[in-house]
Write a protein that holds these residues in place. Structure first.
Motif, PDB file in Angstrom:
ATOM      1  N   UNK A  52      50.061  65.003  23.514  1.00  0.00           N
ATOM      2  CA  UNK A  52      50.350  63.723  22.861  1.00  0.00           C
ATOM      3  C   UNK A  52      50.673  63.968  21.399  1.00  0.00           C
ATOM      4  N   UNK A  53      51.525  63.101  20.815  1.00  0.00           N
ATOM      5  CA  UNK A  53      51.904  63.186  19.404  1.00  0.00           C
ATOM      6  C   UNK A  53      51.660  61.829  18.770  1.00  0.00           C
ATOM      7  N   UNK A  54      50.965  61.833  17.647  1.00  0.00           N
ATOM      8  CA  UNK A  54      50.692  60.600  16.906  1.00  0.00           C
ATOM      9  C   UNK A  54      51.377  60.710  15.554  1.00  0.00           C
ATOM     10  N   UNK A  55      52.297  59.794  15.256  1.00  0.00           N
ATOM     11  CA  UNK A  55      53.097  59.839  14.036  1.00  0.00           C
ATOM     12  C   UNK A  55      52.692  58.694  13.126  1.00  0.00           C
ATOM     13  N   UNK A  56      52.436  59.021  11.840  1.00  0.00           N
ATOM     14  CA  UNK A  56      52.154  58.012  10.808  1.00  0.00           C
ATOM     15  C   UNK A  56      52.988  58.331   9.580  1.00  0.00           C
ATOM     16  N   UNK A  57      53.097  57.367   8.666  1.00  0.00           N
ATOM     17  CA  UNK A  57      53.859  57.536   7.425  1.00  0.00           C
ATOM     18  C   UNK A  57      53.047  56.973   6.282  1.00  0.00           C
ATOM     19  N   UNK A  58      53.322  57.481   5.079  1.00  0.00           N
ATOM     20  CA  UNK A  58      52.572  57.012   3.909  1.00  0.00           C
ATOM     21  C   UNK A  58      53.135  55.707   3.350  1.00  0.00           C
ATOM     22  N   UNK A  59      54.188  55.198   3.930  1.00  0.00           N
ATOM     23  CA  UNK A  59      54.748  53.915   3.497  1.00  0.00           C
ATOM     24  C   UNK A  59      55.507  53.304   4.668  1.00  0.00           C
ATOM     25  N   UNK A  60      55.599  52.004   4.651  1.00  0.00           N
ATOM     26  CA  UNK A  60      56.324  51.298   5.699  1.00  0.00           C
ATOM     27  C   UNK A  60      57.766  51.023   5.337  1.00  0.00           C
ATOM     28  N   UNK A  61      58.108  51.255   4.063  1.00  0.00           N
ATOM     29  CA  UNK A  61      59.476  50.979   3.630  1.00  0.00           C
ATOM     30  C   UNK A  61      59.793  51.831   2.418  1.00  0.00           C
ATOM     31  N   UNK A  62      61.061  51.894   2.088  1.00  0.00           N
ATOM     32  CA  UNK A  62      61.540  52.555   0.872  1.00  0.00           C
ATOM     33  C   UNK A  62      62.228  51.502   0.027  1.00  0.00           C
ATOM     34  N   UNK A  63      62.164  51.704  -1.307  1.00  0.00           N
ATOM     35  CA  UNK A  63      62.761  50.707  -2.198  1.00  0.00           C
ATOM     36  C   UNK A  63      63.974  51.219  -2.938  1.00  0.00           C
ATOM     37  N   UNK A  95      67.589  54.130  -2.501  1.00  0.00           N
ATOM     38  CA  UNK A  95      68.417  54.996  -1.661  1.00  0.00           C
ATOM     39  C   UNK A  95      68.931  56.156  -2.520  1.00  0.00           C
ATOM     40  N   UNK A  96      68.585  57.419  -2.183  1.00  0.00           N
ATOM     41  CA  UNK A  96      67.623  57.818  -1.157  1.00  0.00           C
ATOM     42  C   UNK A  96      66.195  57.518  -1.595  1.00  0.00           C
ATOM     43  N   UNK A  97      65.321  57.485  -0.584  1.00  0.00           N
ATOM     44  CA  UNK A  97      63.916  57.218  -0.879  1.00  0.00           C
ATOM     45  C   UNK A  97      63.030  58.302  -0.294  1.00  0.00           C
ATOM     46  N   UNK A  98      61.967  58.602  -0.936  1.00  0.00           N
ATOM     47  CA  UNK A  98      61.040  59.648  -0.506  1.00  0.00           C
ATOM     48  C   UNK A  98      59.915  59.029   0.317  1.00  0.00           C
ATOM     49  N   UNK A  99      59.623  59.669   1.442  1.00  0.00           N
ATOM     50  CA  UNK A  99      58.560  59.184   2.314  1.00  0.00           C
ATOM     51  C   UNK A  99      57.919  60.367   3.010  1.00  0.00           C
ATOM     52  N   UNK A 100      56.609  60.305   3.235  1.00  0.00           N
ATOM     53  CA  UNK A 100      55.877  61.388   3.877  1.00  0.00           C
ATOM     54  C   UNK A 100      55.452  61.011   5.284  1.00  0.00           C
ATOM     55  N   UNK A 101      55.619  61.939   6.233  1.00  0.00           N
ATOM     56  CA  UNK A 101      55.228  61.744   7.624  1.00  0.00           C
ATOM     57  C   UNK A 101      54.095  62.707   7.968  1.00  0.00           C
ATOM     58  N   UNK A 102      53.197  62.233   8.821  1.00  0.00           N
ATOM     59  CA  UNK A 102      52.098  63.052   9.327  1.00  0.00           C
ATOM     60  C   UNK A 102      52.125  63.000  10.840  1.00  0.00           C
ATOM     61  N   UNK A 103      52.215  64.177  11.492  1.00  0.00           N
ATOM     62  CA  UNK A 103      52.252  64.278  12.946  1.00  0.00           C
ATOM     63  C   UNK A 103      50.999  65.014  13.404  1.00  0.00           C
ATOM     64  N   UNK A 104      50.260  64.371  14.300  1.00  0.00           N
ATOM     65  CA  UNK A 104      49.064  64.995  14.893  1.00  0.00           C
ATOM     66  C   UNK A 104      49.397  65.349  16.332  1.00  0.00           C
ATOM     67  N   UNK A 105      49.456  66.646  16.658  1.00  0.00           N
ATOM     68  CA  UNK A 105      49.787  67.148  17.984  1.00  0.00           C
ATOM     69  C   UNK A 105      48.484  67.532  18.681  1.00  0.00           C
ATOM     70  N   UNK A 106      48.241  66.961  19.871  1.00  0.00           N
ATOM     71  CA  UNK A 106      46.995  67.203  20.614  1.00  0.00           C
ATOM     72  C   UNK A 106      47.318  67.777  21.982  1.00  0.00           C
ATOM     73  N   UNK A 107      46.610  68.834  22.355  1.00  0.00           N
ATOM     74  CA  UNK A 107      46.760  69.469  23.667  1.00  0.00           C
ATOM     75  C   UNK A 107      45.762  68.842  24.629  1.00  0.00           C
ATOM     76  N   UNK A 108      46.260  68.057  25.585  1.00  0.00           N
ATOM     77  CA  UNK A 108      45.412  67.415  26.590  1.00  0.00           C
ATOM     78  C   UNK A 108      45.397  68.180  27.903  1.00  0.00           C
TER      79      UNK A 108
END
Length: 623
Positions: A361-372, A374-387
């Protein structure tokens, strides 16, 4: 007598004589004709013009006694029908008996106009007073007069509907005469792409049919069918025409795409998967009665119709007991008259022991819901779990088609977190996925949840509206001036001095203007006084070559001295030679008010000649 009987004509006459004798001489033979029923029928009963018809006469005795009086049949023209039984009469008709006669009669135009035919049975009867009477039994048949009907039904069929290169196309015409007159000289000419020759049918009777066929071998291009059909009715020179719409017989352009997919492609042993066959027909060929089979499953589908320019889908559910590879074979009869065989792609569906099934399973989150921006900087966090129930190695993380990171291994239940920052050029959906290779060497793909990142520009702070403040009108009371103070006295003195200076300046400026105007007037008068003299030439008294420039101004009585003497020396000597005389007191010329002197005439006080010449020369040299 025997010879007369052999002659049919004599026989008929004899029968008529006998019937007359029976009616007139032998009333004992007459009987009642009650119960006699007489009717006729004609076929055909519909006419377009005078012609023959078949007449059927039916006589029935429904009475209580036999009819023994001869029954004679007369046609609508009143003529005896000699073909009616024995020479035109029926000798007797027993109780309950029925007699039928069939013959031919030519219908006349007057009878068509009346729309009926009337046949009559005549016989003799004896009344109670033993009087002989002729009794008539008429029967009527209805006629239908419709006039001429000229109608040629035409049907066109094409085989095949779409033609492959090298095959033969057939255009078949079926003609049916639906009218009531014979048609003749039926001609059919097709489009030049199919045939350059006209076909013909000599004649076609009402209700009859005929067929004409055009054939052409295809060369890879379209054909066009556009017939021109002409015909005539029998006995007429008028030409009738029948036209059918233009029809294009297209050249075959097959473009059938087959694909076989499964959902899911990886299952546990005993679970089901859905096999989907997609048939996308982008060509102009239609397929009918299509069947699909597989080596593992056998016959899968039958009776599939795949029209041109359409997509057809068929599905089948399969229970997987082991890993299998499927490949469907399709038999494709088409409307070109041929049958093609096509196969789909190979599809591998893996069946796993649950213990060997990879689950992640992969769970994806971001440090912001929007950018203000163009271009805009945004950080993503992916948690990969072995089931899975076992360790999974070499886990590759992707964002789109770009590999982001590789996780060496994850033990059962273990997770790994990957952080990445991106500079995105627009808002949209973002998703990550991982790829691993399982125990059956199949590539397994697992996707994260989707995140929607929106672009929301920063809203600028509202600008406060500034209203102009109007200062109130202020009225000041003048401060009285204290003339007794020292400052007041000094101010008065300076003011007076300024007034005086300004007055002097104005006077000086006025005088300057007046003097300038006076000087301009004097200069203009001087120029007017000398405008009769020629002053263009200049004399240089040191250069003899310039002499003679004032010849016009020299008096004629004066003589020119020789070249060894300067011109002015003559006058100098003359002046020296003259005795010194006391100058007479002469009245000085009037001096004008403006201070300038005017020129004198000869009778006025003359200036010495030398001085005149000297002043004139100076004036020329000064311009």
């Amino acid at each position: 007598m025997v010879l007369a009987l052999r002659n049919m004509k004599h026989r008929i006459i004899l029968i008529l004589v006998l019937i007359t004798c029976i009616f007139l001489v032998a009333p004992a033979f007459a009987t009642s004709v009650e119960g006699l029923n007489f009717s006729i029928a004609v076929d055909p009963d519909t006419f377009t013009s005078p012609g023959k018809t078949k007449v059927t006469a039916r006589l029935t005795n429904s009475g209580k006694t036999d009819i023994t009086s001869p029954l004679a049949l007369y046609d609508p023209d009143g003529e005896l029908v000699t073909s009616f039984f024995d020479g035109g009469s029926l000798s007797q008709l027993k109780i309950g008996d029925t007699q039928t006669w069939t013959g031919e009669y030519k219908v006349k135009q007057s009878q068509l106009d009346e729309q009926k035919l009337i046949f009559t049975i005549k016989t003799n009867v004896i009344d109670a007073s033993n009087n002989v009477a002729i009794v008539n039994f008429p029967a009527e048949a209805k006629l239908n007069y419709i006039g001429e009907k000229v109608e040629l039904y035409t049907k066109r069929s094409i085989s095949p509907e779409v033609i492959r290169k090298g095959n033969t196309v057939k255009v078949i015409y079926e003609f049916v005469n639906n009218g009531n007159v014979r048609l003749e000289d039926i001609r059919i000419r097709e489009h030049s792409s199919l045939s350059g020759k006209a076909e013909s049918i000599k004649s076609l009777e009402p209700g009859s049919s005929a067929t004409v066929t055009f054939e052409r071998k295809a060369a890879g291009s379209d054909f066009t069918s556009h017939p021109n059909i002409t015909y005539k009715k029998a006995g007429s020179k008028e030409t009738f025409r029948t036209n059918l719409d233009e029809l294009v017989i297209p050249a075959a352009k097959p473009n059938l795409k087959l694909s076989l997919v499964a959902e899911p492609e990886n299952v546990n042993i005993g679970e089901k998967t859905m096999l989907k066959l997609v048939m996308e027909n982008e060509g102009n060929i239609s397929y009918s009665n299509v069947s699909a089979s597989d080596k593992v499953l056998g016959e899968v589908f039958t009776g599939i119709e795949i029209p041109a320019k359409q997509t057809v889908t068929r599905e089948i559910e399969v229970t997987m007991q082991s890993t299998e590879t499927f490949k469907f074979t399709l038999k494709l009869p088409d409307n070109t008259g041929t049958e093609q065989t096509e196969t789909t792609n190979e599809l591998k569906v893996s069946a796993y022991d649950p213990k060997n099934m990879v689950r992640m399973t992969l769970d994806l989150t971001a440090d912001a819901e929007s950018i203000d921006s163009i271009p805009g900087n945004i950080g993503f966090t992916v948690v990969v779990t072995n089931n899975s129930d076992f360790e999974v190695k070499d886990i590759k993380l992707y964002q789109g088609h770009a590999q982001v990171y590789t996780i060496d291994a994850l033990k059962p239940g273990e997770s790994a977190t990957v952080d990445r920052k991106y500079s995105v050029s627009q808002g949209g959906k973002f998703q990550f996925h991982v790829e691993v290779v399982d125990s059956q060497s199949n590539k397994q793909t697992f996707y994260s949840n989707e995140l929607q990142i929106s672009y929301i520009p920063v809203t600028p702070a509202p600008t406060k509206e500034v209203f102009a403040t109007v200062e109130p009108v202020s009225t000041y009371t003048p401060v009285p001036v204290d003339d007794t103070s020292t400052l007041g006295k000094g101010s008065n003195i300076l003011l007076m001095a300024a007034i005086v200076v300004a007055g002097l300046f104005a006077v000086a400026f006025t005088l300057f203007i007046i003097s300038s105007i006076s000087r301009a007037r004097l200069n203009r008068k001087s120029e007017n006084a000398y405008d009769h003299m020629k002053l263009d030439t200049k004399r240089d008294y040191l250069n003899p070559d310039t002499y003679g420039g004032e010849d016009e101004t020299v008096l004629q009585s004066e003589t020119v001295s020789d070249g060894s003497k300067l011109p002015h020396e003559k006058y100098l000597k003359e002046e020296a030679a003259k005795p010194q005389e006391e100058p007479e007191e002469t009245q000085a010329p009037d001096k004008p008010e403006d201070g300038a002197y005017r020129l004198m005439r000869e009778d006025e006080v003359k200036e010495p000649e030398v001085q005149k010449r000297t002043r004139r020369s100076d004036k020329h040299q000064n311009g």
